[in-house]
Enzyme design. Structure first.
Site, short mmCIF file in Angstrom:
data_model
loop_
_atom_site.label_atom_id
_atom_site.label_comp_id
_atom_site.label_asym_id
_atom_site.label_seq_id
_atom_site.Cartn_x
_atom_site.Cartn_y
_atom_site.Cartn_z
N ARG A 178 44.70 25.09 25.73
CA ARG A 178 43.85 26.19 25.26
C ARG A 178 42.92 25.80 24.12
NH1 ARG A 178 44.41 31.94 25.60
NH2 ARG A 178 46.25 31.61 26.89
N GLU A 203 29.06 42.49 52.20
CA GLU A 203 28.14 41.75 53.07
C GLU A 203 28.66 40.35 53.39
OE1 GLU A 203 24.33 44.04 51.01
OE2 GLU A 203 24.65 41.89 50.70
#
Length: 500
Positions: free
Chosen positions: A121, A142
């Site tokens: 991190r 779509e």
């Protein structure tokens, strides 16, 4: 005295109602505590990371929200900046991802933010792109139809499923392996085959309405797609859940329960939204799909410039990206291993064929990007046309989106209330970063202009006084010629006025 049966029934219903109410209250209380506990834990983890968010760290994690234009960034920016040896292997395929690879500098994936638990991190920078929720949902619908329609080349669903399972080779990642398409495409594919079979039974089918979002004879209407459980679990508020790390693809054990609580009780969405906002705040770069050109420029100046500055010139020539079949990865979006023309496959080769030059600048990076997106959009357009031919007359263009009814647009807004707020916040971040970078570039330009006289002065100073005096006669001569030219020109003007 016996109670009237009607009164007994009424009392029974009242008691049942109170029991159900108490269970619902208990359910809400449980969800409220669960969401709060998760939000507090997420916030505390973010606070422990103390770093300059504007500085590029060792690893760049591109959190790719689907249908935001991320593929363009991946192929036309990131693949021009990073060598293939620097990419985390098979980033888009969670099952094969290995974050512990030595010298792994780039991770681009549809995985959600929970993947950060597997990454270093403090040595990781995160970037993402956010899109207007209405456009993102429509684009998701779509694309689901487009990819599913490619399978209609097969005689039936069984054949299509069998063929798609055959292409899972060691160097091929199918769209069906990538979240969220591994859920959305099979769902739409099954629906398209069912409707095609129904049309065959009916015989001649006359389609009167040419609205592709409501062409029930050909494909699942948009309003039914939006109401389906799959859409509720994956699509709606998808950006917020992905950035919060709460998708159905999450690495967190509690993610599914937290997400379902938020979906069930709308008021519990606020803590999740706040976590997502804080994560956007801490990101190296947040782009906007709608602000394409400005976003690309911001990326080149914020991310691109830092990656280029890390390239060692002496090693730049050694980092030549050539076609390497043994290291290549191909994304197949159709699930077919036959010819592209016959089966409508679209395989995007992820082979690196270009050089990351130590001499590349932000300006040349933008030029390369512009050329790349032109080619990419052309190939994507061709692929879409070929795919949608199989469900003609259904076709999706920018113009057809105006055919979506206002009530459906309002439905999308309501179902994506968290994404609507997150998008507003992303626009605020983008505006601030864009202004900051613009001011920095203007300041740099002004400084260059101000420094120019002193640079000239130092240059002349290095020449020495004797050499400098040699320029004086030449300068005076040039000045006299210039004044003579002005004098002659002025006399000509006066003469022409007298003649008139």
């Amino acid at each position: 005295m016996q109670m009237n049966p009607i009164w007994r029934l009424a009392l029974g219903l009242l008691l049942l109602g109170s029991v159900i109410g108490s269970f619902a209250e208990l359910d809400f209380g449980h969800c409220e505590r669960l969401v709060k506990r998760w939000a507090d834990s997420s916030s505390s983890r973010e606070e422990h990371v103390n770093k300059d968010k504007r500085s590029l760290q060792d690893l760049l994690f591109f959190l790719h929200v689907p249908r935001t234009g991320g593929r363009t960034y991946f192929h036309c920016f990131l693949r021009k900046l990073y060598d293939s040896s620097e990419e985390c292997p098979r980033s888009y395929d969670k099952l094969h991802f290995n974050p512990r690879k030595e010298k792994c500098k780039l991770l681009a994936t549809h995985d959600d933010y929970s993947l950060m638990a597997k990454l270093p991190r403090e040595r990781t920078s995160v970037m993402t792109i956010v899109r207007d929720p209405i456009a993102r949902v429509l684009s998701t619908y779509e694309f689901s139809v487009e990819v599913a329609a490619r399978f209609l080349v097969h005689p039936n669903l069984t054949s299509a499923s069998r063929m798609s399972s055959r292409i899972r080779k060691s160097n091929v990642i199918s769209t069906l392996d990538i979240w969220p398409w591994k859920y959305l495409v099979p769902w739409m594919r099954e629906d398209l085959f069912a409707r095609r079979d129904a049309r065959k039974v009916k015989g001649v089918v006359i389609i009167e309405d040419d609205n592709p979002y409501d062409m029930e004879e050909m494909l699942m209407p948009l309003h039914k797609y939006l109401d389906a459980p799959t859409a509720h679990d994956i699509i709606h508020n998808g950006a917020t859940f992905q950035i919060a790390g709460l998708t159905n693809n999450s690495h967190l054990s509690e993610a599914h329960e937290v997400r379902h609580c938020v979906q069930k009780f709308k008021s519990l969405g606020e803590p999740v939204l706040q976590v997502a906002k804080r994560r956007l705040d801490n990101m190296l770069y947040v782009g906007l799909t709608e602000e394409h050109r400005e976003s690309a420029s911001l990326f080149a100046n914020v991310v691109g410039s830092q990656v280029l500055s890390q390239v060692v010139p002496s090693n730049a020539t050694a980092k030549t990206k050539t076609l390497r079949s043994e290291a290549s990865v191909t994304i197949s979006e159709s699930g077919s291993d036959k010819s592209n023309i016959q089966n409508g496959t679209s395989e995007v080769a992820l082979n690196n064929t270009e050089t990351k030059s130590g001499n590349m600048t932000v300006k040349t990076l933008m030029e390369v990007y512009e050329g790349c997106i032109t080619h990419l959009r052309k190939s994507q357009g061709t692929r879409r046309v070929n795919s949608l031919k199989r469900i003609s007359p259904a076709n999706f263009t920018r113009g057809t989106r105006t055919r979506v009814p206002k009530e459906v647009i309002q439905q999308i807004k309501s179902l994506n209330n968290l994404d609507v707020e997150l998008y507003k916040y992303a626009k605020e971040i983008f505006a601030k970063e864009h202004e900051l970078v613009s001011n920095k570039l203007v300041s740099t330009s002004k400084r260059s202009i101000v420094d120019l006289p002193s640079e000239l002065k130092s240059a002349f100073g290095e020449m020495g006084e004797e050499k400098l005096w040699k320029f004086v006669p030449v300068a005076l001569m040039l000045l006299l010629i210039f004044l003579f030219f002005l004098f002659v020109n002025a006399r000509r003007r006066r003469t022409s006025k007298v003649k008139i």
